[in-house]
Structures are given as structure tokens and as C-alpha cells.
Write an enzyme that holds these catalytic residues in place. Structure first.
Site, PDB file in Angstrom:
ATOM      1  N   HIS A 169      -3.460  -0.806  -6.207  1.00  0.00           N
ATOM      2  CA  HIS A 169      -4.100  -2.063  -6.791  1.00  0.00           C
ATOM      3  C   HIS A 169      -4.834  -1.633  -8.402  1.00  0.00           C
ATOM      4  O   HIS A 169      -3.907  -2.694  -9.209  1.00  0.00           O
ATOM      5  CB  HIS A 169      -5.532  -2.831  -6.204  1.00  0.00           C
ATOM      6  CG  HIS A 169      -5.139  -2.869  -4.810  1.00  0.00           C
ATOM      7  ND1 HIS A 169      -6.672  -3.213  -3.794  1.00  0.00           N
ATOM      8  CD2 HIS A 169      -3.861  -3.519  -4.146  1.00  0.00           C
ATOM      9  CE1 HIS A 169      -6.117  -3.490  -2.338  1.00  0.00           C
ATOM     10  NE2 HIS A 169      -4.807  -3.708  -2.315  1.00  0.00           N
ATOM     11  N   GLU A 183       9.114 -16.451 -19.732  1.00  0.00           N
ATOM     12  CA  GLU A 183       9.599 -17.608 -19.377  1.00  0.00           C
ATOM     13  C   GLU A 183      10.134 -17.313 -17.183  1.00  0.00           C
ATOM     14  O   GLU A 183       9.442 -16.206 -17.417  1.00  0.00           O
ATOM     15  CB  GLU A 183      11.798 -17.085 -19.201  1.00  0.00           C
ATOM     16  CG  GLU A 183      12.600 -18.162 -19.031  1.00  0.00           C
ATOM     17  CD  GLU A 183      12.032 -18.648 -17.235  1.00  0.00           C
ATOM     18  OE1 GLU A 183      12.752 -19.489 -16.966  1.00  0.00           O
ATOM     19  OE2 GLU A 183      12.746 -17.797 -16.475  1.00  0.00           O
ATOM     20  N   CYS A 243       1.022  -0.960   0.124  1.00  0.00           N
ATOM     21  CA  CYS A 243       0.069   0.096   0.279  1.00  0.00           C
ATOM     22  C   CYS A 243       1.231   1.485   0.110  1.00  0.00           C
ATOM     23  O   CYS A 243       1.459   1.412   0.557  1.00  0.00           O
ATOM     24  CB  CYS A 243      -0.523  -0.610   1.213  1.00  0.00           C
ATOM     25  SG  CYS A 243      -1.756   1.607   1.937  1.00  0.00           S
ATOM     26  N   ASP A 283      -0.155  -5.798   0.311  1.00  0.00           N
ATOM     27  CA  ASP A 283      -1.471  -6.748   0.042  1.00  0.00           C
ATOM     28  C   ASP A 283      -1.288  -8.231  -1.253  1.00  0.00           C
ATOM     29  O   ASP A 283      -0.126  -8.116  -1.445  1.00  0.00           O
ATOM     30  CB  ASP A 283      -2.007  -5.495  -1.532  1.00  0.00           C
ATOM     31  CG  ASP A 283      -2.243  -3.876  -1.255  1.00  0.00           C
ATOM     32  OD1 ASP A 283      -2.678  -3.918   0.382  1.00  0.00           O
ATOM     33  OD2 ASP A 283      -1.662  -2.959  -1.270  1.00  0.00           O
TER      34      ASP A 283
END
Length: 157
Positions: free
Chosen positions: A101, A83, A60, A67
Site C-alpha cells: 500500500h 487526461e 498484495c 487490495d
């Protein structure tokens, strides 16, 4: 006279966070979608690739607290595949980056579509419950002329 109630020790604490420059895009690597030494054309082209982890954990930007998210990456490769070891290092570089987010999810899409130039890609991250609220962010990319082949949103649970 108005008095402010005493603050509980530690409630005003903030942890240091790193900036966006700590996201290690340079570690990402690819390999060819089709092997040059394999003369057999595989049925079912194009292949949908799904990568899932419960270990995505940016922090955050306000508090510096982690988070934890369930990250799902689904894509139809054009010429390259990511990969996995390099992807794990890339995702781990978010560990101390202060990012919301929504921004983290969009950044993942931007970095991976630039790296892979896929036919389509969907990134979904379920960041889990915090304070009674659950955040699920989904972003999609579809290359021009590829709309009919986009991965099905939310198919991976």
C-alpha cells in the site's frame, strides 16, 4: 515426536504477481490547463482538481490477492492537467502488480508529479479493512514557494 498439523488445502497458495515494470506510465497523457483560444481569465485561480475512484486495485506482493482502495488525487495544476481516460488506463495497469500500500501510494505521487509538475498534489488511498486493520496512506508534494496553496488534506471524503 512432534507432528505438524495438516495444512488446509489452498492455504499455502500464492498467485503470481507482476513487477513494477508493468505499471504503464507511458499511457498517461495531459492537456493544457488554460486554453490558448480563450481570452477570458477565469476568477479563482488556481483551480483545485480532485479525482476520486473506488476502483484502484493493486495486489498484495505476498499473496497476490487484490487490495481494493478508494483513491483520491487532489492537485493545483501549473500548466497541465491529466487526461482522465489515460489516468484510468494507468491505474488499471496496477491490477496485477505486487506492491505494498505504502509503495503504491508513493509511486502514484512520483509518476503524477513528474508528468504534471503541479503547484501541489496530495494523494490519499484508503485501502479498506483487512484482518481487522485499515490502512490509509497519504502523500503530499508542494512545489518550492507554493506551501500556502497546498490542497487541504482529507477534505475529500
Amino acid at each position: 515426536m512432534t507432528t505438524t498439523p495438516p495444512c488446509q488445502p489452498g492455504f499455502d497458495r500464492r498467485y503470481d504477481v507482476q513487477g513494477l515494470d508493468a505499471i504503464d506510465v507511458a499511457v498517461l497523457d495531459t492537456f493544457p490547463y488554460v486554453r490558448d483560444d480563450d481570452p477570458i481569465r477565469y476568477p479563482g485561480e488556481p483551480m483545485e482538481i480532485e479525482i476520486v475512484t473506488d476502483e484502484f486495485s493493486p495486489v498484495c506482493p505476498w499473496s497476490g490477492l487484490p487490495d481494493f482502495g478508494r483513491l483520491e488525487i487532489r492537485y493545483l495544476p501549473r500548466e497541465k492537467c491529466v487526461e482522465l481516460k489515460s489516468l484510468k488506463y494507468y491505474l488499471t495497469s496496477y491490477r496485477f502488480v505486487g506492491i505494498y500500500h505504502e509503495h503504491a501510494t508513493r509511486r502514484l505521487l512520483a509518476d503524477l508529479t513528474k508528468l504534471l509538475d503541479p503547484l501541489s498534489m496530495t494523494i490519499r488511498c484508503d485501502y479498506g479493512m483487512r484482518g481487522g486493520l485499515n490502512t490509509v496512506c497519504t502523500v503530499r508534494y508542494v512545489a518550492e514557494g507554493q506551501a500556502a496553496q497546498a490542497p487541504v488534506a482529507g477534505a475529500a471524503k
